[in-house]
Scaffold this active site. Sequence first.
Site, mmCIF file in Angstrom:
data_model
loop_
_atom_site.group_PDB
_atom_site.id
_atom_site.type_symbol
_atom_site.label_atom_id
_atom_site.label_comp_id
_atom_site.label_asym_id
_atom_site.label_seq_id
_atom_site.Cartn_x
_atom_site.Cartn_y
_atom_site.Cartn_z
ATOM 1 N N PHE A 73 0.824 -1.203 0.000
ATOM 2 C CA PHE A 73 0.000 0.000 0.000
ATOM 3 C C PHE A 73 0.861 1.257 0.000
ATOM 4 O O PHE A 73 0.493 2.268 -0.589
ATOM 5 C CB PHE A 73 -0.909 -0.017 1.230
ATOM 6 C CG PHE A 73 -1.959 1.050 1.238
ATOM 7 C CD1 PHE A 73 -3.080 0.940 0.437
ATOM 8 C CD2 PHE A 73 -1.838 2.171 2.043
ATOM 9 C CE1 PHE A 73 -4.061 1.925 0.446
ATOM 10 C CE2 PHE A 73 -2.797 3.157 2.060
ATOM 11 C CZ PHE A 73 -3.922 3.026 1.252
ATOM 12 N N VAL A 77 8.925 -2.484 -3.964
ATOM 13 C CA VAL A 77 10.255 -2.933 -3.569
ATOM 14 C C VAL A 77 10.946 -3.575 -4.767
ATOM 15 O O VAL A 77 10.363 -4.430 -5.444
ATOM 16 C CB VAL A 77 10.166 -3.946 -2.402
ATOM 17 C CG1 VAL A 77 11.563 -4.360 -1.956
ATOM 18 C CG2 VAL A 77 9.403 -3.339 -1.230
ATOM 19 N N LYS A 92 13.524 0.360 -1.676
ATOM 20 C CA LYS A 92 12.114 0.525 -1.338
ATOM 21 C C LYS A 92 11.654 1.894 -1.812
ATOM 22 O O LYS A 92 12.070 2.920 -1.279
ATOM 23 C CB LYS A 92 11.909 0.389 0.172
ATOM 24 C CG LYS A 92 10.463 0.545 0.620
ATOM 25 C CD LYS A 92 10.364 0.424 2.134
ATOM 26 C CE LYS A 92 8.941 0.639 2.599
ATOM 27 N NZ LYS A 92 8.839 0.592 4.087
ATOM 28 N N ASP A 182 3.485 -3.523 12.062
ATOM 29 C CA ASP A 182 3.075 -4.167 10.817
ATOM 30 C C ASP A 182 3.788 -5.509 10.674
ATOM 31 O O ASP A 182 4.241 -5.882 9.597
ATOM 32 C CB ASP A 182 3.383 -3.261 9.613
ATOM 33 C CG ASP A 182 2.660 -3.713 8.343
ATOM 34 O OD1 ASP A 182 1.674 -4.476 8.464
ATOM 35 O OD2 ASP A 182 3.083 -3.320 7.248
#
Length: 360
Positions: A73, A77, A92, A182
Amino acid sequence: MKKLSIPTSASLDCINEYEREKEEEYDSFRVDSDSPSHHVPRPSSALRALREAVGSVSNMEDFERIEKIGSGFFADVYKVRRKLTNQIMVLKVNKGLTATKTRQEVELLKRLNHPNILHYIGSCIHNEQLHPLTEFVNGGTLKSLIQDVEKNPFPREQRIQLSLDMALGMEYLHENGMLHRDFNSNNCLLRKEGDRYTAVVADFGLAAKNPNLMKDLRCNQSVVGTPFWMAPEVLHGKRYDKKADTYSYGIVLCEIVSRKDADPDEIPRNDNFSLNEAAFRELPEVIGSPCPPAFIDLACNCSKFVPDERPGFPIIVRQLIQLHLISVPPSPVKRISWQDRALKNETIIKLMKDTSTTTK
């Protein structure tokens, strides 16, 4: 099985409201016209802070993109190659975070130094945005290993070892006052050395200090993380702490035990979003799992509804070390019998005699 209504995307609204500040431009120098030496460029405070935060800075043009290895989201990468040195890295490319948030991620990565935490190398600056460069971890994600049932038998010893690796990384993160927020099987990478895998905790885009310090935020209106691994208190918009990471870790352990997806249709949940322990234990994949009962108990304990009932990572690490010692006993020391020692002595004496005869 009842399908739960879990949010399908994460929001950073409450975080951005807390940390939003006037964006400083990334112009490299400014001129002080009142100074006699106004012709000498003087670095701005933003540039000095940026250099201190990121360490090594590169241009996007310095790298060749080899392949896209992930997309989320907030970022894409890529596996990249530095043109000058041929060094393989991971880039990234942030796409949904503010400049302030990406800088905080880079500052965090730069401070972390642990074998089970992804190693930060430097950053690229492109379109006034920071994009972290990290080591390339060659073994893929934990999720891919879990779900590759045909090629990977995933023995008990490997499951315990990788779980311990992740717990050590998370313990280090918490000891340094950070929450991951996360944690999931996609964000756990595997470093492969021969036949051995080592788990590495990655993706700190949502990592932060204790969010309970954000007293003035209406955090009950937004959620942070990846839905299937989110703790119930996060999904309900309540105050949370490091035990929210423990819950996410617990769902990953449930994946390891059952080799099933974290989707509530696969790993059952209660109406309050916590793990349905009874239904989970009755899954055929859990009943037939090679994991020891204590490991399954740990997965369930980490996924409790009440945060205080979940163990912290120091306790998790101790329990996994004990399980590892039981599951992977040390190699036995080879003892030499008196018969073997006598035979060895006879062989040495014979060799000495043969050498003496040859010399004469």
